[in-house]
Write an enzyme that holds these catalytic residues in place. Structure first.
Site, PDB file in Angstrom:
ATOM      1  N   GLN A  78      35.171 -23.744 120.474  1.00  0.00           N
ATOM      2  CA  GLN A  78      35.641 -23.075 121.722  1.00  0.00           C
ATOM      3  C   GLN A  78      36.801 -23.697 122.555  1.00  0.00           C
ATOM      4  O   GLN A  78      36.996 -23.955 123.596  1.00  0.00           O
ATOM      5  CB  GLN A  78      34.397 -22.500 122.318  1.00  0.00           C
ATOM      6  CG  GLN A  78      35.068 -21.955 123.963  1.00  0.00           C
ATOM      7  CD  GLN A  78      34.838 -20.357 123.182  1.00  0.00           C
ATOM      8  OE1 GLN A  78      33.833 -19.811 122.519  1.00  0.00           O
ATOM      9  NE2 GLN A  78      35.971 -19.465 123.619  1.00  0.00           N
ATOM     10  N   PHE A  79      38.231 -23.521 121.921  1.00  0.00           N
ATOM     11  CA  PHE A  79      39.168 -23.901 122.699  1.00  0.00           C
ATOM     12  C   PHE A  79      40.116 -23.315 123.803  1.00  0.00           C
ATOM     13  O   PHE A  79      40.073 -23.570 124.962  1.00  0.00           O
ATOM     14  CB  PHE A  79      40.455 -23.753 121.504  1.00  0.00           C
ATOM     15  CG  PHE A  79      40.874 -22.927 121.665  1.00  0.00           C
ATOM     16  CD1 PHE A  79      42.796 -22.893 122.213  1.00  0.00           C
ATOM     17  CD2 PHE A  79      40.805 -21.650 120.589  1.00  0.00           C
ATOM     18  CE1 PHE A  79      43.046 -21.577 122.256  1.00  0.00           C
ATOM     19  CE2 PHE A  79      42.066 -20.858 120.987  1.00  0.00           C
ATOM     20  CZ  PHE A  79      43.024 -20.303 121.065  1.00  0.00           C
ATOM     21  N   THR A  80      39.439 -22.185 124.165  1.00  0.00           N
ATOM     22  CA  THR A  80      39.351 -21.683 124.978  1.00  0.00           C
ATOM     23  C   THR A  80      39.171 -21.952 126.705  1.00  0.00           C
ATOM     24  O   THR A  80      39.328 -21.413 127.368  1.00  0.00           O
ATOM     25  CB  THR A  80      39.267 -19.992 125.260  1.00  0.00           C
ATOM     26  OG1 THR A  80      37.823 -19.226 124.904  1.00  0.00           O
ATOM     27  CG2 THR A  80      40.216 -19.342 123.884  1.00  0.00           C
TER      28      THR A  80
END
Length: 161
Positions: A78-80
């Site tokens: 979940q890079f966000t």
């Protein structure tokens, strides 16, 4: 490294309408990585997740770890989580690790969880557009963070966190 940990009674991940992973009772981990993250951060986070007492005991108090309740773990990249929306209307993701580095860190984190425990660990599909379904139990949601190369001291503690 950041992890959003959710205690769930069930969770699953689908890609293009195809379920790629699912768990029953346990933990859903949304994991993100930043520049400078390495083995120390991954090991710290894996140990923290596996030892964290977020499951109820016989008295209903959060006093049991994932291993003590026989739960499962689902890890989703979940890079966000490293999105910065303080300015403008479009988040900036400059603090997120580049895809190649993030993939290596993600794989190593999943490996650390598997090597450190008998707890079953499932995973999403790195880099894919995923649909994540979950039933958050409690609800219990925690944000865990370990800054690269920095010891984290908590109240009444003088050493690494």
């Amino acid at each position: 490294m950041k992890v959003v940990l959710q205690r769930v009674s069930g969770a699953s991940v689908s890609v293009d309408g195809r379920e790629v992973a699912s768990i029953g009772s346990g933990l859903l981990l949304l994991a993100a990585f930043t520049a400078g993250d390495g083995e120390a951060e991954l090991d710290w986070m894996a140990k923290k997740v596996l030892r964290l007492r977020v499951f109820g005991d016989d008295a209903g108090k959060m006093n049991r770890s994932i291993g003590e309740v026989g739960g499962e773990i689902l890890v989703v990249s979940q890079f966000t989580l490293y999105g910065d929306a303080r300015k403008g209307r479009r988040p900036s993701f400059v603090r997120a690790a580049p895809p190649g580095a993030a993939r290596r860190l993600y794989d190593a984190f999943v490996g650390a969880l598997r090597e450190s425990s008998d707890t079953p660990v499932e995973e999403g599909e790195f880099g894919a557009m995923m649909d994540v379904a979950l039933v958050n139990e409690g609800p219990v949601t925690l944000i865990l963070e370990r800054a690269p190369g920095k010891a984290v001291a908590g109240p009444g503690r003088s050493g690494p966190g």
